[in-house]
Design a protein around this motif. Structure first.
Motif, short mmCIF file in Angstrom:
data_model
loop_
_atom_site.label_atom_id
_atom_site.label_comp_id
_atom_site.label_asym_id
_atom_site.label_seq_id
_atom_site.Cartn_x
_atom_site.Cartn_y
_atom_site.Cartn_z
N ARG A 64 0.79 -1.20 0.00
CA ARG A 64 0.09 0.01 -0.10
C ARG A 64 0.70 1.26 0.03
N GLU A 65 1.87 1.32 0.75
CA GLU A 65 2.66 2.76 1.10
C GLU A 65 3.78 2.75 -0.13
N THR A 66 4.24 1.66 -0.40
CA THR A 66 5.34 1.68 -1.62
C THR A 66 4.78 1.49 -3.09
N MET A 67 4.37 0.38 -3.19
CA MET A 67 3.90 0.08 -4.44
C MET A 67 2.58 0.88 -4.92
N LEU A 68 1.53 1.01 -4.04
CA LEU A 68 0.47 1.98 -4.42
C LEU A 68 0.83 3.46 -4.50
N GLY A 69 1.77 3.89 -3.28
CA GLY A 69 2.33 5.25 -3.21
C GLY A 69 3.03 5.62 -4.34
N ASP A 70 3.84 4.83 -5.34
CA ASP A 70 4.64 5.03 -6.27
C ASP A 70 3.71 4.89 -7.74
N GLY A 71 2.50 4.43 -7.54
CA GLY A 71 1.63 4.09 -8.52
C GLY A 71 1.97 2.83 -9.48
N LYS A 72 2.59 2.09 -8.92
CA LYS A 72 3.04 0.78 -9.31
C LYS A 72 1.69 -0.19 -9.61
N ILE A 73 0.73 0.04 -8.63
CA ILE A 73 -0.50 -0.77 -8.62
C ILE A 73 -1.53 0.03 -8.44
N SER A 74 -2.66 -0.52 -8.63
CA SER A 74 -4.10 0.59 -8.19
C SER A 74 -4.59 0.12 -6.95
N ALA A 75 -5.18 0.85 -6.34
CA ALA A 75 -6.07 0.69 -5.08
C ALA A 75 -6.94 -0.69 -5.17
N THR A 76 -7.43 -0.96 -6.37
CA THR A 76 -8.45 -1.96 -6.57
C THR A 76 -7.67 -3.40 -6.43
N ASP A 77 -6.07 -3.10 -6.77
CA ASP A 77 -5.61 -4.55 -6.78
C ASP A 77 -5.24 -5.10 -5.30
N LEU A 78 -5.31 -3.93 -4.42
CA LEU A 78 -5.17 -4.39 -2.88
C LEU A 78 -6.57 -4.90 -2.59
N ASP A 79 -7.80 -4.57 -3.09
CA ASP A 79 -9.10 -5.30 -2.67
C ASP A 79 -9.20 -6.68 -3.13
N LEU A 80 -8.29 -7.10 -4.04
CA LEU A 80 -8.18 -8.70 -4.21
C LEU A 80 -7.88 -9.56 -3.10
N ILE A 81 -7.36 -9.00 -2.10
CA ILE A 81 -6.74 -9.77 -0.89
C ILE A 81 -7.72 -9.36 0.32
N THR A 82 -8.18 -10.52 0.82
CA THR A 82 -8.80 -10.28 1.97
C THR A 82 -7.60 -10.79 3.28
N LEU A 83 -7.77 -10.16 4.29
CA LEU A 83 -6.58 -10.39 5.52
C LEU A 83 -7.56 -10.82 6.76
N THR A 84 -7.22 -11.73 7.33
CA THR A 84 -8.07 -12.32 8.33
C THR A 84 -7.33 -12.95 9.39
N ASP A 85 -7.91 -13.16 10.70
CA ASP A 85 -7.40 -14.19 11.74
C ASP A 85 -8.40 -15.32 11.66
N SER A 86 -9.24 -15.30 10.96
CA SER A 86 -10.62 -16.23 11.27
C SER A 86 -10.71 -17.22 10.15
N ILE A 87 -10.35 -18.43 10.44
CA ILE A 87 -10.79 -19.71 9.55
C ILE A 87 -12.26 -19.64 9.01
N ASP A 88 -13.10 -19.40 10.08
CA ASP A 88 -14.45 -19.30 9.51
C ASP A 88 -14.93 -18.28 8.75
N GLU A 89 -14.16 -17.14 8.61
CA GLU A 89 -14.52 -16.03 7.48
C GLU A 89 -13.67 -16.38 6.29
N ALA A 90 -12.60 -16.96 6.30
CA ALA A 90 -12.01 -17.40 5.02
C ALA A 90 -12.71 -18.49 4.47
N VAL A 91 -13.24 -19.48 4.96
CA VAL A 91 -14.23 -20.41 4.45
C VAL A 91 -15.29 -19.93 4.20
N GLY A 92 -15.90 -18.85 4.86
CA GLY A 92 -17.28 -18.37 4.46
C GLY A 92 -17.15 -17.48 2.94
#
Length: 252
Positions: free
Chosen positions: A210-238
């Motif tokens: 987010r800070e380096t790649m997006l900040g330098d225009g190498k990716i788009s904000a929507t690219d980061l939306d492709l990833i979900t970060l969680t600590d919950s297995i239930d959320e991942a499976v859901g």
């Protein structure tokens, strides 16, 4: 992290080698290494037949697998580590949700996910690879295929999985993660959730993106939306279940 063990055996496609028969390079390495200017003329065309055979074997074995999710993570995870228990939970919950579980078939996190799926009555798949420091598929793999070539194996992961769940892992896990991201970003894979489990482990990487790649225009904000970060297995499976529902609705 486990210490490297002396190499006493290796898996070479469907062949297992031990002791004096051990080789000091892999099939992939011999394909990719530079050699004399004309050697490829005599060897590479014949390799096409072996590569073709790997695709045929993979396609034939997995064609009727049904909905499946690939679970990635470190081969070095010890059986008493929390990440092992988390992967086992993940495999079990995916199986109970009606998914087959596909891993790289190795030890550590892969073994745990296969174990969880198998014990839950699901289909536990391992796609092994010829490596000089691993000795074949773990004992919890119910359907296993050994590959010589990474690219053939990776095709099976993305073709027969409906989503990726990555637990803490190393370079191999990053390789699969960014391959999946590239395919989704470029529209090669659609309705394909990518979930990272373990905020403490993965947050730094996402912050850098987010800070380096997006900040330098190498990716788009929507690219980061492709990833979900969680600590919950239930959320991942859901998320995998919801993606399956969307896919089925689109094809109704």
């Amino acid at each position: 992290m486990t210490e490297a063990k002396p190499q006493h055996e290796m898996q070479k496609g469907p062949v297992r080698l031990r002791r004096s028969q051990l080789e000091h390079s892999t099939t992939d390495q011999r394909l990719l290494d530079s050699r004399g200017p004309s050697d490829w003329v005599h060897t590479d065309p014949w390799r096409v037949l072996r590569i073709q055979a790997e695709f045929v074997e993979g396609f034939g074995s997995l064609a009727e697998l049904g909905p499946a999710i690939a679970v990635f993570g470190s081969a070095r995870t010890l059986s008493d580590h929390p990440h092992y228990a988390q992967a086992e939970e993940c495999g079990g919950k995916l199986a109970r949700a009606g998914f087959a579980v596909i891993t790289g078939g190795g030890p550590g996190t892969m073994e745990a996910a296969n174990k969880g799926a198998s014990e839950a009555g699901g289909v536990s798949v391992g796609l092994g690879i010829e490596l000089p420091f691993e000795t074949g598929l773990n004992t919890w793999v119910d359907m296993g295929i050994n590959f010589r070539y990474f690219f053939a194996r990776k095709t099976m992961f993305v073709k027969y999985s409906q989503g990726f769940i990555a637990l803490p892992g190393g370079i191999g896990t990053l390789d699969e993660l960014f391959e999946a991201l590239t395919l989704v970003q470029t529209g090669k894979k659609t309705v394909f959730p990518i979930v990272l489990v373990g905020k403490a482990y993965w947050q730094g990487m996402l912050d850098w993106m987010r800070e380096t790649m997006l900040g330098d225009g190498k990716i788009s904000a929507t690219d980061l939306d492709l990833i979900t970060l969680t600590d919950s297995i239930d959320e991942a499976v859901g998320l995998m279940v919801e993606a399956r529902r969307i896919r089925e609705a689109e094809h109704a």
